[in-house]
Design a protein around this motif. Sequence first.
Motif, mmCIF file in Angstrom:
data_model
loop_
_atom_site.group_PDB
_atom_site.id
_atom_site.type_symbol
_atom_site.label_atom_id
_atom_site.label_comp_id
_atom_site.label_asym_id
_atom_site.label_seq_id
_atom_site.Cartn_x
_atom_site.Cartn_y
_atom_site.Cartn_z
ATOM 1 N N THR A 106 0.813 -1.388 -0.061
ATOM 2 C CA THR A 106 0.159 0.095 0.083
ATOM 3 C C THR A 106 1.016 1.382 0.137
ATOM 4 O O THR A 106 1.784 1.265 0.768
ATOM 5 C CB THR A 106 -1.008 -0.004 1.277
ATOM 6 O OG1 THR A 106 -1.716 1.257 1.150
ATOM 7 C CG2 THR A 106 -0.193 -0.038 2.704
ATOM 8 N N GLY A 107 0.431 2.221 -0.701
ATOM 9 C CA GLY A 107 0.929 3.512 -0.749
ATOM 10 C C GLY A 107 0.436 4.440 0.418
ATOM 11 O O GLY A 107 0.596 5.661 0.221
ATOM 12 N N ASN A 108 -0.533 4.027 1.078
ATOM 13 C CA ASN A 108 -1.517 4.902 2.030
ATOM 14 C C ASN A 108 -0.612 5.475 2.912
ATOM 15 O O ASN A 108 0.527 5.120 3.609
ATOM 16 C CB ASN A 108 -2.236 3.911 2.758
ATOM 17 C CG ASN A 108 -3.598 3.697 2.020
ATOM 18 O OD1 ASN A 108 -3.676 3.530 0.506
ATOM 19 N ND2 ASN A 108 -4.520 3.168 2.549
ATOM 20 N N TRP A 109 -0.989 6.765 3.619
ATOM 21 C CA TRP A 109 -0.419 7.609 4.322
ATOM 22 C C TRP A 109 -1.287 7.981 5.383
ATOM 23 O O TRP A 109 -2.520 7.953 5.313
ATOM 24 C CB TRP A 109 0.329 8.770 3.546
ATOM 25 C CG TRP A 109 -0.325 9.477 2.600
ATOM 26 C CD1 TRP A 109 -0.290 9.171 1.225
ATOM 27 C CD2 TRP A 109 -1.200 10.576 2.786
ATOM 28 N NE1 TRP A 109 -1.190 10.054 0.775
ATOM 29 C CE2 TRP A 109 -1.810 11.083 1.570
ATOM 30 C CE3 TRP A 109 -1.467 11.394 3.831
ATOM 31 C CZ2 TRP A 109 -2.473 11.959 1.201
ATOM 32 C CZ3 TRP A 109 -2.453 12.369 3.943
ATOM 33 C CH2 TRP A 109 -2.886 12.688 2.470
ATOM 34 N N SER A 110 -0.797 8.728 6.648
ATOM 35 C CA SER A 110 -1.525 9.275 7.419
ATOM 36 C C SER A 110 -2.527 8.237 8.130
ATOM 37 O O SER A 110 -2.369 7.145 8.264
ATOM 38 C CB SER A 110 -2.258 10.667 6.998
ATOM 39 O OG SER A 110 -2.918 11.321 8.080
ATOM 40 N N ASN A 111 -3.963 8.598 8.371
ATOM 41 C CA ASN A 111 -4.807 7.802 8.944
ATOM 42 C C ASN A 111 -5.248 6.651 8.132
ATOM 43 O O ASN A 111 -5.354 5.358 8.523
ATOM 44 C CB ASN A 111 -6.134 8.454 9.282
ATOM 45 C CG ASN A 111 -5.827 9.432 10.612
ATOM 46 O OD1 ASN A 111 -5.053 9.087 11.499
ATOM 47 N ND2 ASN A 111 -7.117 10.216 10.828
ATOM 48 N N ASP A 112 -5.150 6.649 6.870
ATOM 49 C CA ASP A 112 -5.358 5.795 6.044
ATOM 50 C C ASP A 112 -4.620 4.412 6.073
ATOM 51 O O ASP A 112 -4.795 3.210 5.756
ATOM 52 C CB ASP A 112 -5.647 6.186 4.372
ATOM 53 C CG ASP A 112 -7.116 6.798 4.151
ATOM 54 O OD1 ASP A 112 -7.759 6.902 4.980
ATOM 55 O OD2 ASP A 112 -6.806 7.609 3.048
ATOM 56 N N LEU A 113 -3.078 4.698 6.384
ATOM 57 C CA LEU A 113 -2.272 3.697 6.588
ATOM 58 C C LEU A 113 -2.629 2.996 8.171
ATOM 59 O O LEU A 113 -2.554 1.784 8.284
ATOM 60 C CB LEU A 113 -0.761 4.080 6.430
ATOM 61 C CG LEU A 113 0.075 3.071 6.746
ATOM 62 C CD1 LEU A 113 -0.118 1.858 5.822
ATOM 63 C CD2 LEU A 113 1.557 3.818 7.000
ATOM 64 N N LEU A 114 -2.787 3.970 8.912
ATOM 65 C CA LEU A 114 -2.824 3.715 10.490
ATOM 66 C C LEU A 114 -3.950 2.527 10.780
ATOM 67 O O LEU A 114 -4.020 1.535 11.279
ATOM 68 C CB LEU A 114 -2.721 4.817 11.378
ATOM 69 C CG LEU A 114 -1.509 5.531 11.520
ATOM 70 C CD1 LEU A 114 -1.632 6.753 12.355
ATOM 71 C CD2 LEU A 114 -0.304 4.566 11.941
ATOM 72 N N LEU A 115 -5.306 3.321 10.099
ATOM 73 C CA LEU A 115 -6.285 2.563 10.525
ATOM 74 C C LEU A 115 -6.512 1.235 9.637
ATOM 75 O O LEU A 115 -7.007 0.227 10.040
ATOM 76 C CB LEU A 115 -7.701 3.451 10.168
ATOM 77 C CG LEU A 115 -7.835 4.793 10.804
ATOM 78 C CD1 LEU A 115 -9.002 5.705 10.170
ATOM 79 C CD2 LEU A 115 -8.074 4.359 12.187
ATOM 80 N N LEU A 116 -5.971 1.150 8.496
ATOM 81 C CA LEU A 116 -5.844 -0.051 7.891
ATOM 82 C C LEU A 116 -5.092 -1.159 8.288
ATOM 83 O O LEU A 116 -5.495 -2.374 8.726
ATOM 84 C CB LEU A 116 -5.193 0.103 6.454
ATOM 85 C CG LEU A 116 -4.808 -1.021 5.611
ATOM 86 C CD1 LEU A 116 -5.925 -1.942 5.324
ATOM 87 C CD2 LEU A 116 -4.112 -0.812 4.153
#
Length: 409
Positions: free
Chosen positions: A231-241
């Motif tokens: 995943t390239g997610n960052w911020s809350n989208d990474l943490l919550l995932l």
Amino acid sequence: MRKFAALAAISTLALSVGAAQAEPLKIGIIESLSGAQTSSGRLYATAIQYGVDKINAAGGFNGEDIQVIEYDNAGGATGAADKFKQAVADGVNIVIQGASSAIAGQITEDVRKHNLRNPGKEIMFINVGAEAMALTGDKCQFYHFRFTTTAPMRVNAMTSAMKEAGDLGTKVYSINQNYSWGQDVQAAISAAADAGGYEVVDEVLHDVNKIQDFAPFVARIKAAGPDTVITGNWSNDLLLLMKAAGDAGLDVTFGTAYLDQPGNIANAGDTALGHYIANNYDNTAGDASFAEDYKAATGHYPLFVEPQTIFAIGALGQALEGVDFGGGDIDVSKIALSLEDVTYETPVGPITVRKEDHQTIRPVVVSKVVKDAKYPADDTSMGFEAVKVVPGDQAIYPVQDSCNMKRPG
């Protein structure tokens, strides 16, 4: 005696007038210095000032210290456009920005239009963090230089390192934010499948920073049965995932791009252990003297987006050594041409600028989250440990067909 005193006064005045005529190089930081992206914007600004202080301590440029002016874009493209106009009015020669590809897209277009309308008064854009492929694709232009990785560079390095470590597996799940960066990462994951020896079992693009519960996404991941989630997610989208994956007992390894964003390790806790990140730098991969010098100057070790920014300013400083305006008018085009010829040695290997699209060819460092780290993150005992440094010539990809750069002259 009065005659000599008068001559001395005239000489002193002449020297002061001559000194006043020297034109200082002005750098404008157009960054997110308020709002949700303040923490990232401030890291960019701190790293830029550190690098400029080094140049000024060595004598500055064009007979003066380099001046740094901060402009708060408030996290938006409209704000960036307004601040660029202010930077032009202030006589800025080089603008620097990194947080957000959307903002970088606005700035590079504003720079392009300004330069077309004002020949001889060009402005250069040094991009230290915006990774959208379009910036060196259909938006590529001579006065834009990207001093950071892109999605293919990160994904190719990460899958290579994870495969060598036996942590990649043969089934990969792709989940990313639905905008230019996330779409680039998704495409890179798919493109790397053959070399990585894996199958993409499913791929998802989702809204950016709007999802509060990733449990439904994790259920879909679990149903696909992957070995690895990239995943390239960052911020809350990474943490919550990652939190939802931990809560569901999902037994996968994550490959990420932004796990080193300040606060992520503390918030993820033990869930982060064993997961990977591909980035421009890791303190454990480089010469410790660089990290220690930065800490002495700023109070903390270089982290997240700071190293690539420091290296960009270092490369700029090296380029400035190759031009001499004798204290007169600054020619940004000559600085840009000099920057194209720089090979800047970082603690993890050389960085060069590809002339065809101004993408830096640079090493990519792949790291893993471990306990009892040499450089702990977020006041925890955990941190990153480099597992592989992929040289720039192995991490880079061909120039995009959509890039049609027009050179000056």
